[in-house]
Enzyme design. Structure first.
Site, PDB file in Angstrom:
ATOM      1  N   PHE A 138       0.857  -1.190   0.000  1.00 28.01           N
ATOM      2  CA  PHE A 138       0.000   0.000   0.000  1.00 28.01           C
ATOM      3  C   PHE A 138       0.889   1.235   0.000  1.00 28.01           C
ATOM      4  CE2 PHE A 138      -2.290   3.547   1.843  1.00 28.01           C
ATOM      5  CZ  PHE A 138      -3.456   3.537   1.094  1.00 28.01           C
ATOM      6  N   ASP A 225       9.443   2.532   1.709  1.00 32.33           N
ATOM      7  CA  ASP A 225       8.287   3.282   2.215  1.00 32.33           C
ATOM      8  C   ASP A 225       8.177   3.019   3.718  1.00 32.33           C
ATOM      9  OD1 ASP A 225       5.808   4.231   2.983  1.00 32.33           O
ATOM     10  OD2 ASP A 225       4.728   3.422   1.242  1.00 32.33           O
ATOM     11  N   LYS A 254       3.090   9.774   8.381  1.00 33.27           N
ATOM     12  CA  LYS A 254       2.301   9.462   9.581  1.00 33.27           C
ATOM     13  C   LYS A 254       2.869   9.971  10.925  1.00 33.27           C
ATOM     14  CE  LYS A 254      -0.657   5.857   7.847  1.00 33.27           C
ATOM     15  NZ  LYS A 254      -0.340   5.244   6.561  1.00 33.27           N
TER      16      LYS A 254
HETATM   17  C1  LIG Z   1      -0.715   5.397   5.163  1.00 34.99           C
HETATM   18  C2  LIG Z   1       0.315   4.979   4.192  1.00 34.99           C
HETATM   19  C3  LIG Z   1       0.522   5.674   3.006  1.00 34.99           C
HETATM   20  C4  LIG Z   1      -0.354   6.830   2.574  1.00 34.99           C
HETATM   21  O1  LIG Z   1      -0.259   7.903   3.452  1.00 34.99           O
HETATM   22  P1  LIG Z   1      -1.351   9.097   3.368  1.00 34.99           P
HETATM   23  O2  LIG Z   1      -0.800  10.110   4.322  1.00 34.99           O
HETATM   24  O3  LIG Z   1      -2.652   8.506   3.780  1.00 34.99           O
HETATM   25  O4  LIG Z   1      -1.355   9.563   1.975  1.00 34.99           O
HETATM   26  C5  LIG Z   1       1.551   5.276   2.180  1.00 34.99           C
HETATM   27  N1  LIG Z   1       2.337   4.237   2.494  1.00 34.99           N
HETATM   28  C6  LIG Z   1       2.169   3.541   3.628  1.00 34.99           C
HETATM   29  C7  LIG Z   1       3.077   2.410   3.943  1.00 34.99           C
HETATM   30  C8  LIG Z   1       1.140   3.871   4.507  1.00 34.99           C
HETATM   31  O5  LIG Z   1       0.940   3.149   5.606  1.00 34.99           O
END
Ligand SMILES: *Cc1c(COP(=O)(O)O)cnc(C)c1O
Length: 406
Positions: A138, A225, A254
C-alpha cells in the site's frame, strides 16, 4: 481541561461517504486515552493509524505548537526555511542519509519517490523506466501511488492505471532476480519494510539485505516506504535499520508530526541530486507549523526514550498475545515488531472494530482478517496490559461464534 463539547453524532450528510465510520465522535484526549462527546473513555490502540506518536495533549508538544502558531504557521517556499533545515538535519542524522524534501502526507512522499526513480532512469537514458513493486503493498490513493499499490480493491474504478510498475511477491529473492535478469528498464525497487495496510507483513532481514545487494549490482535505487513503520515504531528510528542497510530514498509521513500533517522523503547520495530546481514543489510542504511538530516529536522521542519504550512494550504485548492465543483455534499468526502488531484470524473480522470500541478500545482491522495495533509510542506497561485484557476476550468470543454461512 474544557468540558467535552456536545456535538451531534448523527452523520453529516454533506461529507462524502468515503469512509465506513463508527458512530462515536471523539472530543479530546490525554496520553493514550480519548473521550467521546458522550463522555465515554477509550484506550488508544490505534494512534490515529500510527500518527499520534506522542499520544494526545502531550505536555511538551502542546506548548511548543502553541508557541509556533503564535509566531508563524505558513509563509511559502519562496523564502529561506530554517526550520526545514533543522528538521532535515535531524532526519539525515538519524537515518545516515543526506537530503530531505518536505511535503504533507504519505502519498505525496511516495509520489516524490516515484518521480525520483523515473528521473533517475531518464538521466541514465532509459526512456520508459520501470519500478519493482509488491503484492499486498500500500503506497497511497493518488493515481500513481494506487497503481503502485498491490490491492485491486484500491485500484478498481480508477483505471487506466499508471504504467511502469512490475509486481513481485514479498520475501522471494528468486522473483526479483528473475526481473533483474530480464528487464533492462528497471530503475528502482519500492517496498514497505513492514507492509501495513496489507496485513502487517514484514520483509525478512535477509530479504532486505539481498535486495540492497541486487540494487547495488544493478545500479537501481532502493526506495523504502517507511510511512507507517518508521519514526521509532519498531524500536529503531526506521524499520530497515534492523537489517543494517540504508535505502536510497525513504518516504516518511504518519508519525513524524504527532498529528500535524507532514510528509518527507529522505535521500542518500545516489538519489539526493536527481531532482533540481523546477522539478518538484508544494505550497504547504515544509511549513513552519509542520516543521516544528517534526522537530519537537523527534526531540521528545529522544528525551523520553520512546524507541526503547516501543521495543519493550511491543515485546510485552507480543508475548501476551502469544500466551493468550496459544492453542486458540482461528488465530493464524501474530506478527510485527515493536508497536506495530498484527493478529491474523482465520476469517474476516471487521466487526471487531465496533465491538472493541464499545468495550473502550480503539484498534484497526486491515486486510479483512488482521487485527492491527499501532498505539502511541508513549504507552506504558499498565496500558498495554489493559489492551490485552480488553482485546483477547473479544477475539476469543468472536472466534467461538459459528462462521457466517457463505
Ligand atoms: C498510510 C500509508 C501511506 C499513505 O499515506 P497518506 O498520508 O494517507 O497519503 C503510504 N504508504 C504507507 C506504507 C502507509 O501506511
Amino acid at each position: 481541561m474544557n468540558a467535552p463539547e456536545k456535538v451531534p453524532t448523527t452523520p453529516e450528510p454533506h461529507v462524502m461517504k468515503t469512509y465506513g465510520r463508527l458512530p462515536m465522535a471523539l472530543s479530546h484526549g490525554r496520553g493514550c486515552w480519548v473521550w467521546d462527546t458522550e463522555g465515554k473513555k477509550y484506550l488508544d490502540g490505534l494512534g490515529g493509524i500510527a500518527v499520534n506518536t506522542l499520544g494526545h495533549g502531550h505536555p511538551k508538544l502542546v506548548p511548543a505548537l502553541q508557541d509556533q502558531v503564535s509566531k508563524l504557521i505558513h509563509t511559502s517556499n519562496y523564502y529561506a526555511a530554517p526550520l526545514q533545515e533543522r528538521l532535515a538535519a535531524r532526519l539525515t542524522e538519524i537515518s545516515g542519509l543526506t537530503n530531505v524534501f518536505f511535503c504533507n502526507s504519505g502519498l505525496e512522499a511516495n509520489e516524490g519517490a516515484i518521480k525520483i526513480a523515473r528521473k533517475f532512469g531518464h538521466d541514465k537514458g532509459i526512456a520508459r523506466p520501470e519500478i519493482i513493486v509488491y503484492e499486498k503493498a500500500f503506497h497511497g490513493r493518488s493515481i500513481a501511488t494506487l497503481s503502485a499499490t498491490g490491492n485491486t480493491k484500491v485500484q478498481a474504478g480508477f483505471e487506466p492505471l499508471v504504467e511502469g510498475f512490475v509486481r513481485v511477491p514479498l520475501n522471494d529473492v528468486a522473483a526479483i532476480e528473475k526481473v533483474a535478469a530480464g528487464n533492462p528498464n528497471v530503475v528502482a525497487v519500492f517496498l514497505e519494510v513492514i507492509q501495513g495496510e496489507g496485513g502487517i507483513n514484514p520483509a525478512k532481514i535477509e530479504y532486505l539485505q539481498a535486495v540492497r545487494r541486487i540494487c547495488d549490482d544493478k545500479g537501481w535505487l532502493l526506495m523504502l516506504d517507511e510511512v507507517q513503520c518508521g519514526i521509532g515504531r519498531t524500536g529503531k528510528w526506521f524499520a530497515h535499520q534492523w537489517a543494517g542497510i540504508k535505502p536510497d530514498v525513504m518516504p516518511l509521513a504518519k508519525g513524524l508530526g504527532s498529528g500535524v500533517p507532514i510528509g518527507a522523503f529522505v535521500c542518500g547520495p545516489r538519489a539526493a541530486h536527481v531532482l533540481g530546481p523546477g522539478n518538484h514543489g508544494t505550497t504547504f510542504g515544509g511549513n513552519p507549523l509542520a516543521m516544528r511538530a517534526g522537530i519537537e516529536t523527534l526531540t521528545i522521542m529522544e528525551e523520553d526514550k520512546l524507541l526503547e519504550n516501543a521495543a519493550t512494550i511491543g515485546a510485552r504485548l507480543h508475548d501476551a498475545f502469544v500466551r493468550e492465543f496459544k492453542g486458540v483455534n482461528g488465530v493464524v499468526d501474530i506478527r510485527g515488531q515493536g508497536l506495530m502488531i498484527g493478529i491474523e484470524l482465520a476469517r474476516p473480522c471487521g466487526e471487531l472494530l465496533l465491538k472493541a470500541a464499545n468495550a473502550g478500545l480503539m484498534i484497526s482491522v486491515t486486510a479483512d482478517k488482521v487485527v492491527r495495533l499501532l498505539p502511541p509510542l508513549i504507552i506504558n506497561a499498565s496500558e498495554a496490559d489493559q489492551i490485552v485484557a480488553i482485546l483477547c476476550p473479544l477475539i476469543k468470543e468472536f472466534l467461538a461464534q459459528p462462521a457466517p454461512q457463505q
